[in-house]
Design a protein around this motif. Structure first.
Motif, PDB file in Angstrom:
ATOM      1  N   TYR A   1     -27.743  48.695 -36.981  1.00 35.50           N
ATOM      2  CA  TYR A   1     -28.311  47.406 -36.571  1.00 35.50           C
ATOM      3  C   TYR A   1     -27.418  46.283 -37.052  1.00 35.50           C
ATOM      4  N   MET A   2     -26.160  46.490 -37.011  1.00 33.23           N
ATOM      5  CA  MET A   2     -25.210  45.533 -37.547  1.00 33.23           C
ATOM      6  C   MET A   2     -24.267  45.090 -36.442  1.00 33.23           C
ATOM      7  N   PRO A   3     -23.444  44.088 -36.729  1.00 29.41           N
ATOM      8  CA  PRO A   3     -22.402  43.749 -35.763  1.00 29.41           C
ATOM      9  C   PRO A   3     -21.543  44.963 -35.449  1.00 29.41           C
ATOM     10  N   HIS A   4     -20.849  44.869 -34.352  1.00 31.98           N
ATOM     11  CA  HIS A   4     -20.170  46.044 -33.830  1.00 31.98           C
ATOM     12  C   HIS A   4     -18.737  46.159 -34.314  1.00 31.98           C
ATOM     13  N   TYR A   5     -18.097  47.175 -33.756  1.00 32.70           N
ATOM     14  CA  TYR A   5     -16.720  47.484 -34.144  1.00 32.70           C
ATOM     15  C   TYR A   5     -15.838  46.248 -33.969  1.00 32.70           C
ATOM     16  N   TYR A   6     -14.991  46.054 -34.948  1.00 32.51           N
ATOM     17  CA  TYR A   6     -14.106  44.890 -34.910  1.00 32.51           C
ATOM     18  C   TYR A   6     -12.826  45.246 -35.642  1.00 32.51           C
ATOM     19  N   SER A   7     -11.760  44.569 -35.261  1.00 33.64           N
ATOM     20  CA  SER A   7     -10.473  44.841 -35.884  1.00 33.64           C
ATOM     21  C   SER A   7      -9.666  43.562 -35.949  1.00 33.64           C
ATOM     22  N   LEU A   8      -8.982  43.366 -37.053  1.00 34.50           N
ATOM     23  CA  LEU A   8      -8.068  42.225 -37.192  1.00 34.50           C
ATOM     24  C   LEU A   8      -6.757  42.727 -37.793  1.00 34.50           C
ATOM     25  N   GLY A   9      -5.656  42.113 -37.387  1.00 37.56           N
ATOM     26  CA  GLY A   9      -4.365  42.451 -37.968  1.00 37.56           C
ATOM     27  C   GLY A   9      -3.818  43.753 -37.418  1.00 37.56           C
TER      28      GLY A   9
ATOM     29  N   ARG B   1     -22.739  37.425 -29.028  1.00 41.08           N
ATOM     30  CA  ARG B   1     -21.894  36.227 -28.865  1.00 41.08           C
ATOM     31  C   ARG B   1     -22.196  35.167 -29.919  1.00 41.08           C
ATOM     32  N   ASP B   2     -23.380  35.292 -30.535  1.00 39.91           N
ATOM     33  CA  ASP B   2     -23.761  34.321 -31.562  1.00 39.91           C
ATOM     34  C   ASP B   2     -23.239  34.707 -32.942  1.00 39.91           C
ATOM     35  N   ILE B   3     -22.672  35.887 -33.050  1.00 38.78           N
ATOM     36  CA  ILE B   3     -22.220  36.378 -34.356  1.00 38.78           C
ATOM     37  C   ILE B   3     -20.744  36.052 -34.513  1.00 38.78           C
ATOM     38  N   ARG B   4     -20.446  35.228 -35.492  1.00 41.48           N
ATOM     39  CA  ARG B   4     -19.059  34.804 -35.700  1.00 41.48           C
ATOM     40  C   ARG B   4     -18.429  35.678 -36.780  1.00 41.48           C
ATOM     41  N   LYS B   5     -17.307  36.252 -36.416  1.00 40.17           N
ATOM     42  CA  LYS B   5     -16.631  37.203 -37.300  1.00 40.17           C
ATOM     43  C   LYS B   5     -15.444  36.529 -37.969  1.00 40.17           C
ATOM     44  N   PRO B   6     -14.872  37.151 -39.014  1.00 39.28           N
ATOM     45  CA  PRO B   6     -13.654  36.585 -39.608  1.00 39.28           C
ATOM     46  C   PRO B   6     -12.600  36.364 -38.528  1.00 39.28           C
ATOM     47  N   GLU B   7     -11.936  35.227 -38.602  1.00 34.04           N
ATOM     48  CA  GLU B   7     -11.057  34.817 -37.509  1.00 34.04           C
ATOM     49  C   GLU B   7      -9.591  35.140 -37.724  1.00 34.04           C
TER      50      GLU B   7
ATOM     51  N   PHE C   1     -23.995  33.542 -38.689  1.00 34.66           N
ATOM     52  CA  PHE C   1     -24.918  33.308 -37.579  1.00 34.66           C
ATOM     53  C   PHE C   1     -25.604  31.975 -37.834  1.00 34.66           C
ATOM     54  N   SER C   2     -25.505  31.073 -36.881  1.00 36.17           N
ATOM     55  CA  SER C   2     -26.042  29.731 -37.064  1.00 36.17           C
ATOM     56  C   SER C   2     -27.501  29.655 -36.635  1.00 36.17           C
ATOM     57  N   ILE C   3     -28.279  28.931 -37.422  1.00 38.52           N
ATOM     58  CA  ILE C   3     -29.685  28.706 -37.044  1.00 38.52           C
ATOM     59  C   ILE C   3     -29.748  27.942 -35.721  1.00 38.52           C
ATOM     60  N   TYR C   4     -28.694  27.184 -35.407  1.00 36.84           N
ATOM     61  CA  TYR C   4     -28.663  26.426 -34.153  1.00 36.84           C
ATOM     62  C   TYR C   4     -28.425  27.329 -32.939  1.00 36.84           C
ATOM     63  N   ASP C   5     -28.076  28.589 -33.184  1.00 40.50           N
ATOM     64  CA  ASP C   5     -27.887  29.538 -32.078  1.00 40.50           C
ATOM     65  C   ASP C   5     -29.082  30.457 -31.878  1.00 40.50           C
ATOM     66  N   PHE C   6     -30.130  30.256 -32.658  1.00 41.31           N
ATOM     67  CA  PHE C   6     -31.337  31.079 -32.515  1.00 41.31           C
ATOM     68  C   PHE C   6     -32.137  30.549 -31.334  1.00 41.31           C
ATOM     69  N   GLU C   7     -32.441  31.430 -30.382  1.00 36.96           N
ATOM     70  CA  GLU C   7     -33.194  31.028 -29.188  1.00 36.96           C
ATOM     71  C   GLU C   7     -34.665  31.377 -29.407  1.00 36.96           C
ATOM     72  N   PRO C   8     -35.526  30.372 -29.546  1.00 31.01           N
ATOM     73  CA  PRO C   8     -36.914  30.660 -29.908  1.00 31.01           C
ATOM     74  C   PRO C   8     -37.682  31.377 -28.799  1.00 31.01           C
ATOM     75  N   ILE C   9     -38.610  32.205 -29.241  1.00 34.92           N
ATOM     76  CA  ILE C   9     -39.509  32.902 -28.322  1.00 34.92           C
ATOM     77  C   ILE C   9     -40.842  32.154 -28.346  1.00 34.92           C
ATOM     78  N   THR C  10     -41.290  31.722 -27.191  1.00 32.57           N
ATOM     79  CA  THR C  10     -42.532  30.948 -27.128  1.00 32.57           C
ATOM     80  C   THR C  10     -43.518  31.618 -26.169  1.00 32.57           C
ATOM     81  N   GLY C  11     -44.767  31.140 -26.180  1.00 37.63           N
ATOM     82  CA  GLY C  11     -45.773  31.752 -25.320  1.00 37.63           C
ATOM     83  C   GLY C  11     -46.877  30.784 -24.976  1.00 37.63           C
TER      84      GLY C  11
END
Ligand SMILES: [Fe+2]
Length: 403
Positions: free
Chosen positions: A18-26, A217-223, A268-278
């Motif tokens: 349940y974590m971010p996915h495969y990533y590679s740098l360098g 897309r909301d998860i920012r990884k080391p750049e 992960f920014s709180i500004y990228d959280f898309e609220p669920i409403t009803g």
């Protein structure tokens, strides 16, 4: 450094993650555990960073020099939380922005609410970490950046952060925080287990599903990797079981020329959280961001209110059964509470119902939206209150439901 794309081959991953996915740098070699040489013909030093022994998420990192060259170990010191209220049976409120501004990052961290699953701390550091590195061996850290910006430095690369970010730093990750200026307010959760996205939001392969309030897309990884090629004296303050052990290493800890895997810090920014409403009031789990052993975290963000013609937007009173509820107020108006200030923390403990303040229910009817931001931590075991927290407590808060 160029990036070598590596094709993932072999059997599909069947372990649920349940974590971010495969990533590679360098730059990395074509396979794990094979010769990988520098231009001068010497070998890079490979390090496997794996969790739960060799059984869960991991990354492979390639260092200019071995990460094992210890020069000196100093005398450890205690940072054990000083518990003032062990068995809390009272609603509490703390003015978090009264946590003093302190130059040094580690000294600035003030534990306020703690138990065996997590420590919740406040910090207002004014200076970047320049003379030492920090590693928390027993806890994954979630640092919510209420105020401030800067760069999180780790061997995985540089991760710029800004106001509203949750930084997730996996346990045993050595890091340095570089702040843009002196105005920093942090809300920190040390989790003594891994923090994962809620299981119901992921498929069996770990991908975030359509109904999740955030996605990859909301998860920012080391750049960017900036591999150091330095020898000298590098102080790493290593936290283990409430003690800090000062280690001096011969090689710079951020000397990684490349890495790949599933384990790395991210934002992960709180500004990228898309609220669920009803149409009617949605329960707190719709705000959930992470889960860990015996606690969850949530993010409350601006959202449209419930649209049933007779809806009551204010929350209902609720009994705290098996849940100590911690709310950290970030920004905006809170329709259910009186006297809310930025940086305020409320604790509504197991065993005592709580709900909207008097008048808040009627006042909420007909309102169309809320502009509130808050971070919540719900623990399934009681929290203990530290001596420092009591110093900025609103002592009469528990009476605030009286008209
Ligand atoms: Fe509540």
């Amino acid at each position: 450094m160029g990036i070598i794309c590596v094709t993932v081959t072999g059997f599909p991953v069947i372990k649920i993650t349940y974590m971010p996915h495969y990533y590679s740098l360098g730059k990395i070699p074509k396979k794990r555990h094979i010769q990988f040489r520098k231009d001068d013909g010497t070998l890079y030093a490979e390090q496997l960073v794996s969790t739960e022994g060799f059984s869960d998420l991991y990354s492979n990192t390639y260092h200019n020099f071995p990460p094992t060259a210890i020069k000196n170990i100093g005398k450890e010191w205690s940072v054990k939380p000083d518990i003032a209220v062990d068995n809390n049976m009272q609603h509490r409120s703390f003015q978090g922005f009264q946590a003093p501004k302190t130059e040094d990052y580690l000294e600035s961290r003030i534990p306020v609410l703690v138990n065996n699953d997590c420590y919740i701390s406040l910090a207002a550091p004014t200076k970047s970490m320049t003379t030492y590195f920090f590693k928390n061996t027993m806890a994954t850290e979630m640092i919510f950046v209420h105020e401030g910006s800067g760069v999180l430095h780790t061997m995985y690369g540089e991760l710029p952060f800004r106001q509203g970010d949750h930084l997730i730093i996996p346990m045993s990750t050595t890091y340095q925080l570089e702040f843009a200026d002196e105005n920093n307010r942090l809300f920190i959760v040390e989790s003594f287990s891994h923090m994962r996205f809620p299981k119901r939001y992921t498929n069996d392969q770990g991908q975030l599903l359509e109904h999740s309030p955030f996605c990859e897309r909301d998860i920012r990884k080391p750049e960017r990797l900036n591999p150091k090629d330095e020898k000298g004296d590098f102080k790493i303050l290593i936290k283990k079981n409430d003690y800090i052990f000062p280690y001096t290493y011969a090689n710079h800890p951020f000397d990684v020329v490349g890495w790949d895997g599933y384990l790395y810090p991210y934002a992960f920014s709180i500004y990228d959280f898309e609220p669920i409403t009803g149409r009617i009031h949605q329960p707190p789990p719709v705000h959930q961001t992470w889960e860990a052993r015996n606690f969850v975290t949530c993010a409350f963000v601006p959202r449209l209110y419930d649209y049933h013609p007779q809806a009551i937007p204010a929350p209902y009173n609720h009994a705290n059964v098996e849940s100590d509820e911690v709310l950290y107020y970030v920004e905006g108006d809170f329709m259910s509470r009186k006297h809310v200030e930025r940086g305020m923390i409320t604790l509504h403990p197991i065993g005592i119902p709580h709900g909207p303040h008097p008048g808040a229910v009627e006042k909420s009817i007909g309102k169309l939206e809320t502009k509130e931001y808050a971070v919540m931590v719900d623990t399934f075991k009681p929290l203990h209150i530290t001596r420092q927290a009591l110093e900025f407590e609103d002592k009469d808060y528990y009476k605030s439901w009286i008209d």
